[in-house]
Design a protein around this motif. Sequence first.
Motif, mmCIF file in Angstrom:
data_model
loop_
_atom_site.group_PDB
_atom_site.id
_atom_site.type_symbol
_atom_site.label_atom_id
_atom_site.label_comp_id
_atom_site.label_asym_id
_atom_site.label_seq_id
_atom_site.Cartn_x
_atom_site.Cartn_y
_atom_site.Cartn_z
ATOM 1 N N VAL A 16 0.844 -1.206 0.000
ATOM 2 C CA VAL A 16 0.000 0.000 0.000
ATOM 3 C C VAL A 16 0.870 1.243 0.000
ATOM 4 N N LYS A 17 1.904 1.264 0.856
ATOM 5 C CA LYS A 17 2.801 2.420 0.931
ATOM 6 C C LYS A 17 3.525 2.640 -0.387
ATOM 7 N N ARG A 18 3.984 1.536 -1.006
ATOM 8 C CA ARG A 18 4.682 1.657 -2.289
ATOM 9 C C ARG A 18 3.754 2.215 -3.362
ATOM 10 N N THR A 19 2.520 1.713 -3.382
ATOM 11 C CA THR A 19 1.559 2.159 -4.384
ATOM 12 C C THR A 19 1.217 3.632 -4.200
ATOM 13 N N LYS A 20 0.954 4.023 -2.971
ATOM 14 C CA LYS A 20 0.619 5.426 -2.706
ATOM 15 C C LYS A 20 1.795 6.345 -3.005
ATOM 16 N N LYS A 21 3.001 5.879 -2.709
ATOM 17 C CA LYS A 21 4.186 6.689 -2.998
ATOM 18 C C LYS A 21 4.355 6.870 -4.507
ATOM 19 N N ALA A 22 4.119 5.809 -5.264
ATOM 20 C CA ALA A 22 4.232 5.898 -6.721
ATOM 21 C C ALA A 22 3.220 6.901 -7.274
ATOM 22 N N LEU A 23 2.005 6.852 -6.751
ATOM 23 C CA LEU A 23 0.974 7.795 -7.188
ATOM 24 C C LEU A 23 1.324 9.221 -6.771
ATOM 25 N N ARG A 24 1.803 9.375 -5.539
ATOM 26 C CA ARG A 24 2.157 10.708 -5.051
ATOM 27 C C ARG A 24 3.292 11.307 -5.859
ATOM 28 N N ASP A 25 4.348 10.513 -6.088
ATOM 29 C CA ASP A 25 5.494 11.013 -6.843
ATOM 30 C C ASP A 25 5.087 11.397 -8.263
ATOM 31 N N ALA A 26 4.195 10.590 -8.866
ATOM 32 C CA ALA A 26 3.728 10.884 -10.221
ATOM 33 C C ALA A 26 2.924 12.183 -10.246
ATOM 34 N N LEU A 27 2.062 12.366 -9.254
ATOM 35 C CA LEU A 27 1.249 13.583 -9.209
ATOM 36 C C LEU A 27 2.123 14.820 -9.009
ATOM 37 N N LEU A 28 3.074 14.749 -8.092
ATOM 38 C CA LEU A 28 3.956 15.888 -7.847
ATOM 39 C C LEU A 28 4.789 16.214 -9.079
ATOM 40 N N SER A 29 5.182 15.186 -9.813
ATOM 41 C CA SER A 29 5.929 15.398 -11.048
ATOM 42 C C SER A 29 5.066 16.112 -12.089
ATOM 43 N N LEU A 30 3.820 15.689 -12.216
ATOM 44 C CA LEU A 30 2.904 16.316 -13.177
ATOM 45 C C LEU A 30 2.567 17.746 -12.786
ATOM 46 N N LEU A 31 2.480 17.993 -11.474
ATOM 47 C CA LEU A 31 2.133 19.336 -10.998
ATOM 48 C C LEU A 31 3.246 20.349 -11.249
ATOM 49 N N GLU A 32 4.428 19.870 -11.586
ATOM 50 C CA GLU A 32 5.514 20.787 -11.945
ATOM 51 C C GLU A 32 5.274 21.403 -13.316
ATOM 52 N N LYS A 33 4.406 20.757 -14.109
ATOM 53 C CA LYS A 33 4.169 21.217 -15.478
ATOM 54 C C LYS A 33 2.724 21.658 -15.709
ATOM 55 N N LYS A 34 1.794 21.149 -14.866
ATOM 56 C CA LYS A 34 0.376 21.418 -15.092
ATOM 57 C C LYS A 34 -0.332 21.754 -13.790
ATOM 58 N N THR A 35 -1.548 22.298 -13.921
ATOM 59 C CA THR A 35 -2.394 22.486 -12.745
ATOM 60 C C THR A 35 -3.153 21.190 -12.499
ATOM 61 N N ILE A 36 -3.738 21.063 -11.314
ATOM 62 C CA ILE A 36 -4.456 19.837 -10.965
ATOM 63 C C ILE A 36 -5.637 19.573 -11.913
ATOM 64 N N THR A 37 -6.261 20.639 -12.421
ATOM 65 C CA THR A 37 -7.423 20.480 -13.309
ATOM 66 C C THR A 37 -7.023 20.024 -14.712
#
Length: 202
Positions: A16-37
Amino acid sequence: MAYEKKRSLNNTDRRVKRTKKALRDALLSLLEKKTITEISVTELTTLADVNRATFYFYYTDLLDMLQQIQNEAYQSFKEVLSESTPSITTIEGFTDYAESLLTYCQEHEALVKFIIKNDTNNQLYKQIQILMLNNIPNSKEVFDVNNPARYSTNYILNAMVGIMIDWMDEGMKIPPRELAEFCAHIYLNGSYKTKQLYGHTN
């Protein structure tokens, strides 16, 4: 039997921790280029290499995920600051305090960049400022409205954030302890004396 059950639960927890970390890291990476919407769940799960159904098992939507990340970041910062409660009226004490913050930045670079660079007016940033004030005496409670020194706490908080951003952007080449000690000298001795200590007298 009980041991096998405990081991199974531990393995599940790690997954669970690995999965959530993968999702979190991916989201933070995307947020460097885009807004959440501008980000889609499909884009996120593809980058994280996680099934869409798994995402929806943990989160309602991307905004829910973002809120959970912010809540976890706040608790994480709170734990770090509560572990570091030295007197900040000495070089050693302030150095310990600043080092704990810089070390946290080093270990959670993507998350910290999101907090302090994404939107410095957001609620999470303000909550973390309040946490930091618990360790730094509030100068507005010491000096009256006619004394410029009442703004010294605001100065050091904003200075620390600026230093953290520049330090991370430049690859964190200076060790946290060394940079923390420099910050302590600026805060307690002033910029002129700090220049003398670090060999710049002009």
